[in-house]
Design a protein around this motif. Structure first.
Motif, PDB file in Angstrom:
ATOM      1  N   MET A 110       0.811  -1.225   0.000  1.00  0.00           N
ATOM      2  CA  MET A 110       0.000   0.000   0.000  1.00  0.00           C
ATOM      3  C   MET A 110       0.843   1.274   0.000  1.00  0.00           C
ATOM      4  N   PHE A 111       2.131   1.171   0.351  1.00  0.00           N
ATOM      5  CA  PHE A 111       3.003   2.343   0.275  1.00  0.00           C
ATOM      6  C   PHE A 111       3.232   2.778  -1.172  1.00  0.00           C
ATOM      7  N   PHE A 112       3.240   1.803  -2.082  1.00  0.00           N
ATOM      8  CA  PHE A 112       3.662   2.123  -3.444  1.00  0.00           C
ATOM      9  C   PHE A 112       2.566   1.972  -4.497  1.00  0.00           C
ATOM     10  N   ASN A 292       8.542   1.010  13.359  1.00  0.00           N
ATOM     11  CA  ASN A 292       9.674   1.903  13.154  1.00  0.00           C
ATOM     12  C   ASN A 292       9.360   3.342  13.566  1.00  0.00           C
ATOM     13  N   THR A 293       8.227   3.850  13.091  1.00  0.00           N
ATOM     14  CA  THR A 293       7.889   5.248  13.383  1.00  0.00           C
ATOM     15  C   THR A 293       7.693   5.466  14.891  1.00  0.00           C
ATOM     16  N   SER A 294       6.968   4.564  15.532  1.00  0.00           N
ATOM     17  CA  SER A 294       6.671   4.757  16.955  1.00  0.00           C
ATOM     18  C   SER A 294       7.949   4.684  17.775  1.00  0.00           C
ATOM     19  N   ILE A 296      10.952   5.412  16.838  1.00  0.00           N
ATOM     20  CA  ILE A 296      11.787   6.593  16.616  1.00  0.00           C
ATOM     21  C   ILE A 296      11.284   7.790  17.413  1.00  0.00           C
ATOM     22  N   ILE A 297       9.970   7.993  17.407  1.00  0.00           N
ATOM     23  CA  ILE A 297       9.424   9.176  18.098  1.00  0.00           C
ATOM     24  C   ILE A 297       9.707   9.095  19.600  1.00  0.00           C
ATOM     25  N   VAL A 298       9.472   7.919  20.197  1.00  0.00           N
ATOM     26  CA  VAL A 298       9.684   7.804  21.645  1.00  0.00           C
ATOM     27  C   VAL A 298      11.175   7.948  21.960  1.00  0.00           C
ATOM     28  N   SER A 353       9.226  11.908  11.713  1.00  0.00           N
ATOM     29  CA  SER A 353       9.711  10.546  11.381  1.00  0.00           C
ATOM     30  C   SER A 353       9.905  10.383   9.891  1.00  0.00           C
ATOM     31  N   ALA A 354       8.991  10.958   9.099  1.00  0.00           N
ATOM     32  CA  ALA A 354       9.135  10.871   7.637  1.00  0.00           C
ATOM     33  C   ALA A 354       9.417  12.294   7.140  1.00  0.00           C
ATOM     34  N   PRO A 355      10.700  12.717   7.131  1.00  0.00           N
ATOM     35  CA  PRO A 355      10.983  14.132   6.827  1.00  0.00           C
ATOM     36  C   PRO A 355      10.785  14.505   5.360  1.00  0.00           C
ATOM     37  N   ARG A 428      -3.134  10.230   0.536  1.00  0.00           N
ATOM     38  CA  ARG A 428      -2.079   9.308   0.998  1.00  0.00           C
ATOM     39  C   ARG A 428      -1.670   9.591   2.436  1.00  0.00           C
ATOM     40  N   MET A 429      -2.393  10.458   3.104  1.00  0.00           N
ATOM     41  CA  MET A 429      -2.052  10.789   4.498  1.00  0.00           C
ATOM     42  C   MET A 429      -1.966   9.506   5.335  1.00  0.00           C
ATOM     43  N   CYS A 430      -1.127   9.498   6.351  1.00  0.00           N
ATOM     44  CA  CYS A 430      -0.886   8.282   7.135  1.00  0.00           C
ATOM     45  C   CYS A 430      -2.195   7.689   7.681  1.00  0.00           C
TER      46      CYS A 430
END
Ligand code: HEM
Length: 488
Positions: A110-112, A292-294, A296-298, A353-355, A428-430
Motif C-alpha cells: 500500500m506504500f507504493f 519503526n515510526t513509533s 523513533i518518536i519515543v 519521522s518521515a521528513p 495518501r495521508m498516514c
C-alpha cells in the motif's frame, strides 16, 4: 562541460513540453546529474542538503540525482499545500526504491500502489475501520493499555541497568500490533531457522532503507551490485512464510472466532477479495510502518528530555499531579496530560519521522508555484525544512514543547496553513495517525510515570548525542542508552 550542461538544460526544458518554466535548481552534470551532492559524509542527511538547496534556489527546486529522472523538492508551507491539496489527485503515485522491488513487494504494497488501484483502496478502508475509527480505537484500547503497563513493569524491573530505549519500545509496539492483528504476542516467536521474528524484521528494515545505487542509475538494477536485493528477498521470504504458516494457515484450519484483524482479512479472502500473497504483504507493511515510526518518536522524545532535565522534571510532575498514587498510566488518563502531548507534537515538528514525503506526478499538465512539473517527476515535500524554518517557527531549532500548550487545537492532524503536517496530507495521508496519536503519548507516559531516568557512564545531559541519520525515516544516528530508576 559547459556545452554539455547547456544541451542537458535544453533537453530538460523541451521535456517539460509546457509553456511554464521548470523549477530552478543546481546545474546537473551529464549522466551523474547532481548525484555527487548526495554521496560522501553528507549522504546520510538528504533532508539537510535539500534544505540548503531551498535557501539558494527558493521553495520549489528541481534536481536530478543520477539518471532516475527529475526530482522536485518543496520546502514551504504554501507550496506543500498546493502540492498535497490542490494536486492531490495528480500525485497519486510514489517513487519506488529498487530495494522494495525484491520479491515484487512494491507491486502489492500500500506504500507504493497508486491511489487509483483497487487493492490500495481496500487496504485503506481496512485500516481506517479497524485501526483508526472511533470504534476501532475503542476495541483496541485494552491492548494498548495492557502493553503500556507491561513496558512500565519491565523498565521498573530493569531499574539501575542501562537499556536500549528503542529496543524496549519496538518490542512493545510489535506486541501491540500483533495482538490487534492476530491476538498473539510475536516478539518471543521464532521464524523457521531459529531467528526471532523481531530481529528478522529489524534486519529486513535495515537493508530496505539503505540507499541503493540502482535508484540513481536504474541500468545497474539487474546487476544488484550491493547484493541488497538478494538479501532482502531472503529476509522477506522468511517473513512472508512466517505470517502465512504461523497465522493465516492456522486460522484457516480453525473454527474459532477471535474478532481480530486477521478474522476480518480472512473474510475478505473468502470472498476472493484478497489473495494470500496480498495478505502477507499487508502484514509486512503494517509491522514495518508501525514499529519503526513509533520507536523513533519515543526514542527522540527520551533523548531530548534527557538533554533537557528541566522539561523531564516538568513532565514527571504533570504525571505525578494527575495520576497521584495510581500505579500505571492508562489511555483514559491522557486527556489530563497536556504537556506530554506537547512534547510529542514538538518532536514531530523538530524531527518528523518521515521528513521527506515522496510522491510522483501521474498526470499531465501539473504546475506548482508557477513552474511546470511534468508527468513522472518525483516530488519530495521537505517536512523537516518547514518544521525548522525560522521564518515560520520562533526558536525553530530549539526543543520548546511549550509552544504547543498555547494552541491545543493544533492536533496531530496538523494545521490548515501546512506549517505543521507530520502525518502528511491528502489521500495518501498516514492511515495510522489516530492510532499513533493514542499509542505514542501513552508509551512515553508509561516510561516516565514512577520512573526516573539517568544517563550511563558519567554522561552529562549536554553530551546526549542528537545527531540524526536519514534512512527513509529520521532516526538518532546512535541508539539511545539510558538507565531507568524505579521510584515505586
Ligand atoms: C509516529 C507515528 C507515525 C508517523 C509520524 C507516520 C507518518 C507517516 C507519513 C508522514 C506518511 C506519508 C503520508 C503522505 O505521503 O502524505 C505515512 C504513511 C503511511 N503510514 Fe504512517 N506514521 C506513523 C505511524 C503509523 C502507524 C502506526 C501505521 C499503521 C498501522 C502507519 C501506516 C502507514 C501507511 C500504511 C502509510 C502509507 C499510506 C499510503 O501511501 O497510502 N503509520 N505515515
Amino acid at each position: 562541460v559547459h556545452v554539455i550542461c547547456a544541451l542537458d538544460e535544453h533537453k530538460r526544458k523541451r521535456f517539460s513540453g509546457a509553456s511554464l518554466p521548470l523549477p530552478p535548481g543546481p546545474v546537473a552534470l551529464p549522466i551523474v546529474g547532481n548525484a555527487f551532492s548526495f554521496i560522501g559524509p553528507f549522504g546520510h542527511n538528504p533532508h539537510r542538503i535539500l534544505t540548503s538547496l531551498a535557501k539558494t534556489y527558493g521553495s520549489i527546486v528541481s534536481f536530478r540525482p543520477g539518471m532516475a529522472g527529475n526530482f522536485v523538492v518543496v520546502s514551504s508551507p504554501e507550496a506543500a499545500r498546493e502540492a498535497l491539496i490542490n494536486n492531490d489527485a495528480a500525485l497519486a503515485a510514489r517513487f519506488v526504491p529498487d530495494n522494495t522491488r525484491a520479491l515484487g513487494h512494491c507491486s502489492e504494497s500500500m506504500f507504493f500502489l497508486p491511489t487509483y488501484s483497487h487493492l490500495w483502496k481496500q487496504h485503506r478502508i481496512t485500516l481506517g475501520t479497524s485501526l483508526s475509527s472511533a470504534r476501532g480505537l475503542d476495541t483496541t484500547r485494552p491492548i494498548r493499555d495492557r502493553h503500556a503497563c507491561r513496558l512500565s513493569e519491565h523498565l521498573r524491573f530493569c531499574s539501575g541497568m542501562p537499556i536500549k530505549i528503542g529496543e524496549a519500545v519496538q518490542g512493545t509496539v510489535l506486541d501491540v500490533m500483533s495482538n490487534i492483528l492476530f491476538t498473539k504476542d510475536v516478539t518471543h516467536l521464532r521464524v523457521k531457522g531459529g531467528q526471532l521474528f523481531k530481529d528478522l524484521l529489524v534486519e529486513v528494515l535495515e537493508d530496505w532503507t539503505k540507499p541503493n545505487v540502482s535508484d540513481a542509475f536504474p541500468f545497474f538494477a539487474s546487476l544488484d551490485l550491493l547484493g541488497s536485493r538478494r538479501r532482502i528477498s531472503r529476509g522477506l521470504a522468511k517473513l512472508y512464510k512466517f505470517f502465512d504458516e504461523e497465522f493465516v494457515e492456522r486460522r484457516l484450519g480453525s473454527s474459532e472466532n477471535h474478532h481480530d484483524l486477521l478474522d476480518f482479512i480472512l473474510s475478505q479472502h473468502a470472498k476472493s477479495k484478497l489473495t494470500r500473497s496480498e495478505i502477507t504483504k499487508f502484514f509486512t507493511d503494517i509491522f514495518l510502518a508501525a514499529s519503526n515510526t513509533s520507536r523513533i518518536i519515543v526514542e527522540w522524545a527520551m533523548a531530548l528530555l534527557l538533554k533537557h532535565p528541566e522539561k523531564m522534571k516538568k513532565l514527571r510532575a504533570e504525571l505525578a499531579a494527575s495520576l497521584g498514587t495510581k500505579e500505571f498510566v492508562q489511555e483514559s488518563d491522557l486527556d489530563k496530560l497536556p504537556y506530554i502531548h506537547a512534547v510529542v507534537k514538538e518532536i514531530l515538528r523538530l524531527q518528523p519521522s518521515a521528513p521527506l514525503l515522496p510522491r510522483m506526478v501521474s498526470t499531465d499538465g501539473m504546475s506548482l508555484g508557477g513552474f511546470s512539473v511534468p508527468i513522472g517527476t518525483n516530488i519530495l515535500i521537505n517536512l523537516w525544512a518547514i518544521g525548522t524554518d525560522p521564518t515560520v517557527w520562533p526558536q525553530a531549532g530549539e526543543f520548546v514543547p511549550e509552544r504547543f500548550l498555547g494552541s491545543p487545537s493544533l492536533d496531530f492532524r496538523g494545521s490548515e496553513d501546512f506549517t505543521y503536517r507530520p502525518f502528511g496530507a491528502g489521500r495518501r495521508m498516514c492511515p495510522g495517525l489516530d492510532f499513533a496519536a493514542q499509542l505514542i503519548p501513552l508509551l512515553l507516559a508509561s516510561m516516565l510515570h514512577k520512573i526516573d531516568w539517568s544517563l550511563p557512564d558519567g554522561i552529562v545531559p549536554e553530551d546526549v548525542d542528537l545527531r540524526d541519520r536519514y534512512s527513509m525515516v529520521l532516526e538518532l544516528a546512535k541508539p539511545l542508552i539510558a538507565v531507568p530508576v524505579s521510584t515505586v
